[in-house]
Design an enzyme around this catalytic site. Structure first.
Site, mmCIF file in Angstrom:
data_model
loop_
_atom_site.group_PDB
_atom_site.id
_atom_site.type_symbol
_atom_site.label_atom_id
_atom_site.label_comp_id
_atom_site.label_asym_id
_atom_site.label_seq_id
_atom_site.Cartn_x
_atom_site.Cartn_y
_atom_site.Cartn_z
ATOM 1 N N PHE A 198 0.860 -1.188 0.000
ATOM 2 C CA PHE A 198 0.000 0.000 0.000
ATOM 3 C C PHE A 198 0.899 1.241 0.000
ATOM 4 C CE2 PHE A 198 -2.847 3.206 1.755
ATOM 5 C CZ PHE A 198 -4.009 2.959 1.059
ATOM 6 N N TYR A 254 -11.679 2.553 9.548
ATOM 7 C CA TYR A 254 -12.839 2.963 8.729
ATOM 8 C C TYR A 254 -13.195 1.963 7.640
ATOM 9 C CZ TYR A 254 -8.847 4.905 6.108
ATOM 10 O OH TYR A 254 -7.652 5.069 5.461
ATOM 11 N N LYS A 255 -12.446 0.845 7.567
ATOM 12 C CA LYS A 255 -12.756 -0.151 6.529
ATOM 13 C C LYS A 255 -13.747 -1.163 7.102
ATOM 14 C CE LYS A 255 -8.542 0.861 4.085
ATOM 15 N NZ LYS A 255 -7.089 0.714 4.071
ATOM 16 N N ASP A 270 0.718 -4.798 8.802
ATOM 17 C CA ASP A 270 -0.383 -3.878 8.566
ATOM 18 C C ASP A 270 -1.607 -4.735 8.267
ATOM 19 O OD1 ASP A 270 -2.291 -2.133 7.535
ATOM 20 O OD2 ASP A 270 -0.803 -0.822 6.610
ATOM 21 N N ARG A 300 -12.478 -3.725 -8.004
ATOM 22 C CA ARG A 300 -12.395 -4.310 -6.673
ATOM 23 C C ARG A 300 -13.770 -4.293 -6.024
ATOM 24 N NH1 ARG A 300 -8.718 -1.714 -1.931
ATOM 25 N NH2 ARG A 300 -10.319 -0.137 -2.120
HETATM 26 C C1 LIG Z 1 -6.315 1.795 4.070
HETATM 27 C C2 LIG Z 1 -4.896 1.507 4.358
HETATM 28 C C3 LIG Z 1 -4.091 2.465 4.975
HETATM 29 C C4 LIG Z 1 -4.676 3.812 5.287
HETATM 30 O O1 LIG Z 1 -3.832 4.685 5.922
HETATM 31 P P1 LIG Z 1 -4.410 6.086 6.428
HETATM 32 O O2 LIG Z 1 -3.320 6.665 7.208
HETATM 33 O O3 LIG Z 1 -5.653 5.794 7.198
HETATM 34 O O4 LIG Z 1 -4.766 6.888 5.225
HETATM 35 C C5 LIG Z 1 -2.778 2.124 5.253
HETATM 36 N N1 LIG Z 1 -2.285 0.908 4.915
HETATM 37 C C6 LIG Z 1 -3.050 -0.023 4.306
HETATM 38 C C7 LIG Z 1 -2.472 -1.345 3.963
HETATM 39 C C8 LIG Z 1 -4.366 0.254 4.005
HETATM 40 O O5 LIG Z 1 -5.113 -0.647 3.385
#
Ligand SMILES: *Cc1c(COP(=O)(O)O)cnc(C)c1O
Length: 411
Positions: free
Chosen positions: A128, A223-224, A198, A370
């Site tokens: 990511f 938030y997911k 993560d 997706r």
């Molecule tokens: C959604 C996501 C993030 C989001 O990071 P934010 O700091 O909340 O923007 C980070 N890492 C992964 C793998 C994600 O899927």
């Protein structure tokens, strides 16, 4: 012959679903099939009332007293403890604070601080973006560390004698590929490296056992799948055995042993509380709490089994009806998360055409469509209807309408 030739075939699966009633706890708009809960979870109905209370009563009437009287001050640890069982953590190993990006930075620097010898932070190409960017920034601030980036699928062979920290995303945001957390953690530990997972796309999506896998640190998104609301705070896990030695590089006053002593010297709070930085965003934190409260009431075995079943139905229907789409995600349930991805050169326009029909998925450049298969509020009939629309968009090439190729900032 098609496995699910008609809507009636899948409606039988919904009738047999032990967690079907959870759908009624969400404010899902009529006419929408929401397949993007892996990116922004929907609004739990309980959050409407809880936020109204938090604003009108706790803030409006309680004012500053609410830090004590409404338990605001305890919220980061209280909510971390509620989340802990869902990710295989102890109640004193999780804190909800800051964003995932910020927690990644804190975790990487704290992990690198455990071993002063020069060495590498190892991560994976295609991780990511924020994970890669934060890894780069952290290494730039750590003179004894360099950044190694392994090709996808070559992590195990890239772990070497001077690997100090391994930073990986458990379920890949684009492909849905799931790493073997236990095996990679063992390999990192075999060379004395610290592992950071993560779990943004895993928490609430698949079974996770952080302590069972002997994980050192983990971060993830609120938030997911956890339905905490846009920009909800993130969570950070640190194994109890490491906590006394971990130093957060963003040691603010909320990570102090006694913030309201107002001393000049920083003394880290014992335990996971030391990873707090500044004053928490209380309204967002409380919205995340109601999201997690809904989650913890569901039977997780049923939840994760349904996630796998939704995937199988979606994949079978697409294979039968949408031959132009190439399945990107692994078929093995142990090697994937809870979303399904397909490749198509016109993926963006196809997704836009679907959104115009109320079927909300998303697109990840360069060519991935997706669809989040969130078992808490999606049913098998939703999946059937979504693929029915997808087949129609493809069969009649509705996606060729130029309005579906206009790019917005958020895809
Ligand atoms: C959604 C996501 C993030 C989001 O990071 P934010 O700091 O909340 O923007 C980070 N890492 C992964 C793998 C994600 O899927």
């Amino acid at each position: 012959m098609m496995p699910f030739a008609s809507l009636a075939d899948v409606e039988a699966l919904d009738r047999a679903d032990p967690i079907a009633s959870f759908r009624d706890r969400f404010a899902l708009p009529a006419g929408v099939i929401y397949l993007d809960g892996n990116s922004l979870g929907p609004l739990p109905l309980a959050t409407l009332a809880a936020q109204a209370d938090a604003v009108a009563n706790q803030w409006g009437s309680g004012l500053i007293r609410s830090w004590n009287d409404a338990g605001w001050i305890d919220a980061p640890l209280r909510i971390g403890a509620k989340l802990a069982p869902l990710i295989g953590a102890g109640a004193d190993e999780v804190v909800v604070t800051d964003s995932t990006s910020v927690n990644l930075f804190k975790a990487v620097v704290a992990a690198a601080g455990l071993d002063p010898r020069p060495g590498a932070l190892l991560t994976e190409a295609g991780n990511f973006p924020t994970d890669l960017y934060i890894a780069r920034g952290a290494v730039a601030a750590l003179p004894h560390m360099r950044l190694d980036i392994a090709a996808p699928g070559e992590i195990l062979s890239a772990i070497g004698a001077d690997t100090r920290v391994v930073l990986l995303t458990h379920v890949h945001y684009k492909t849905g590929h799931r790493h073997d957390m236990a095996a990679i953690t063992r390999a990192a530990h075999a060379v004395g490296a610290v592992i950071i997972w993560d779990i943004s796309h895993s928490a609430g999506a698949v079974a996770i056992d952080l302590n069972g896998c002997d994980v050192d640190l983990a971060v993830g998104c609120g938030y997911k799948y956890l339905n905490g609301g846009p920009g909800a705070p993130s969570f950070l896990f640190a194994a109890r055995r490491l906590q006394p030695r971990l130093r957060s590089p963003l040691a603010g006053w909320f990570g102090h042993v006694d913030p309201f002593a107002f001393t000049d010297d920083f003394v880290a709070a014992p335990g996971i509380a030391r990873f707090q930085c500044g004053t928490p965003p209380m309204l967002s934190l409380l919205a995340l709490e109601t999201g997690i409260d809904v989650f913890v009431q569901a039977d997780t075995a049923a939840l994760f089994a349904k996630s796998a079943a939704l995937f199988d139905v979606f994949a079978d229907l697409v294979a039968a009806r949408c031959p132009a789409l190439e399945l990107v995600t692994a078929c093995d349930p142990a090697a994937r998360g809870s979303h399904i991805s397909f490749a198509h050169p016109s993926g963006y326009a196809i997704v836009q055409a679907l959104i115009a029909r109320g079927v909300i998925g998303d697109f990840r450049a360069p060519d991935v469509l997706r669809f989040g298969l969130t078992p808490l509020y999606l049913g098998f009939a939703d999946v059937w209807r979504a693929v029915d629309q997808l087949a129609d968009v493809l069969d009649h090439e509705h996606w060729r309408d130029p309005r579906f190729s206009l790019r917005s900032r958020v895809t």
